[in-house]
Design a protein around this motif. Structure first.
Motif, short mmCIF file in Angstrom:
data_model
loop_
_atom_site.label_atom_id
_atom_site.label_comp_id
_atom_site.label_asym_id
_atom_site.label_seq_id
_atom_site.Cartn_x
_atom_site.Cartn_y
_atom_site.Cartn_z
N GLY A 78 0.81 -1.20 0.00
CA GLY A 78 0.00 0.00 0.00
C GLY A 78 0.85 1.25 0.00
N THR A 91 -6.82 -6.57 7.78
CA THR A 91 -5.45 -6.38 7.32
C THR A 91 -4.55 -6.13 8.53
OG1 THR A 91 -5.71 -4.00 6.96
CG2 THR A 91 -6.18 -5.45 5.11
N ASP A 130 -3.18 -9.86 4.56
CA ASP A 130 -4.60 -9.66 4.32
C ASP A 130 -5.34 -10.98 4.49
OD1 ASP A 130 -7.03 -8.60 3.53
OD2 ASP A 130 -6.29 -7.83 1.63
N THR A 134 -3.98 0.44 -2.41
CA THR A 134 -3.55 -0.90 -2.00
C THR A 134 -3.74 -1.88 -3.14
OG1 THR A 134 -5.74 -1.45 -1.09
CG2 THR A 134 -4.10 -0.57 0.45
#
Length: 162
Positions: A19, A50, A31, A150
């Motif tokens: 990100g 996340t 994630d 992201t």
């Protein structure tokens, strides 16, 4: 046919992403995305968590969002979520099969609430077999054009883990 395409997103997905934004430092994250079927074949429920990854491999909680993915009567896909920071987001778009056999969902914001910084949002998801990749673009008041925020590659976990 479209509900069949949507069902390809069901599963527990795990992986890593990257990100950043023009006005912030880039970061790595882990994630976990869980998408489950509901009582209606045209509606899925999801939860995404996340975790920021530190250079030594430690994970610290970063972001949670929960919501629904549904097929509307007009054939559009609607992605509705509430996020741990208080933002509410509704994205609308299309689901379609790609030539390579994957399924793509492309979404653009329809509603953003409870976050005056956010001005626009778009997401793109693609499932190919047991891989799900996505990217999220956003625009803020300070940077009004959409920029990549992201992106991640996730692998479907075995069914026994769902």
């Amino acid at each position: 046919m479209t509900a069949d395409l949507l069902s390809r997103f069901v599963g527990r997905w795990r992986g890593t992403g990257r990100g950043g934004y023009p006005n912030m430092a880039s970061f790595e994250y882990a994630d976990e995305l869980t998408i489950i079927a509901t009582h209606k074949p045209t509606t899925l429920q999801y939860e995404q968590r996340t975790y920021k990854l530190t250079p030594d491999g430690e994970r610290s909680p970063s972001h949670i969002e929960m919501g629904f993915i549904r097929l509307r009567d007009d054939g559009a896909v609607e992605w509705v979520n509430v996020q741990s920071g208080g933002r509410v987001e509704v994205l609308v778009g299309a689901i379609s099969p790609a030539e390579d056999g994957s399924v793509v969902v492309a979404l653009n914001q329809s509603l953003l609430g409870n976050d005056s910084r956010m001005k626009d949002s778009a997401r793109l998801f693609q499932v190919s077999g047991n891989m799900l990749v996505y990217q999220q673009d956003m625009a803020l008041a300070a940077l009004p054009d959409l920029h990549l925020h992201t992106s991640a590659s996730l692998q479907r976990m075995p069914e026994m883990m769902i």
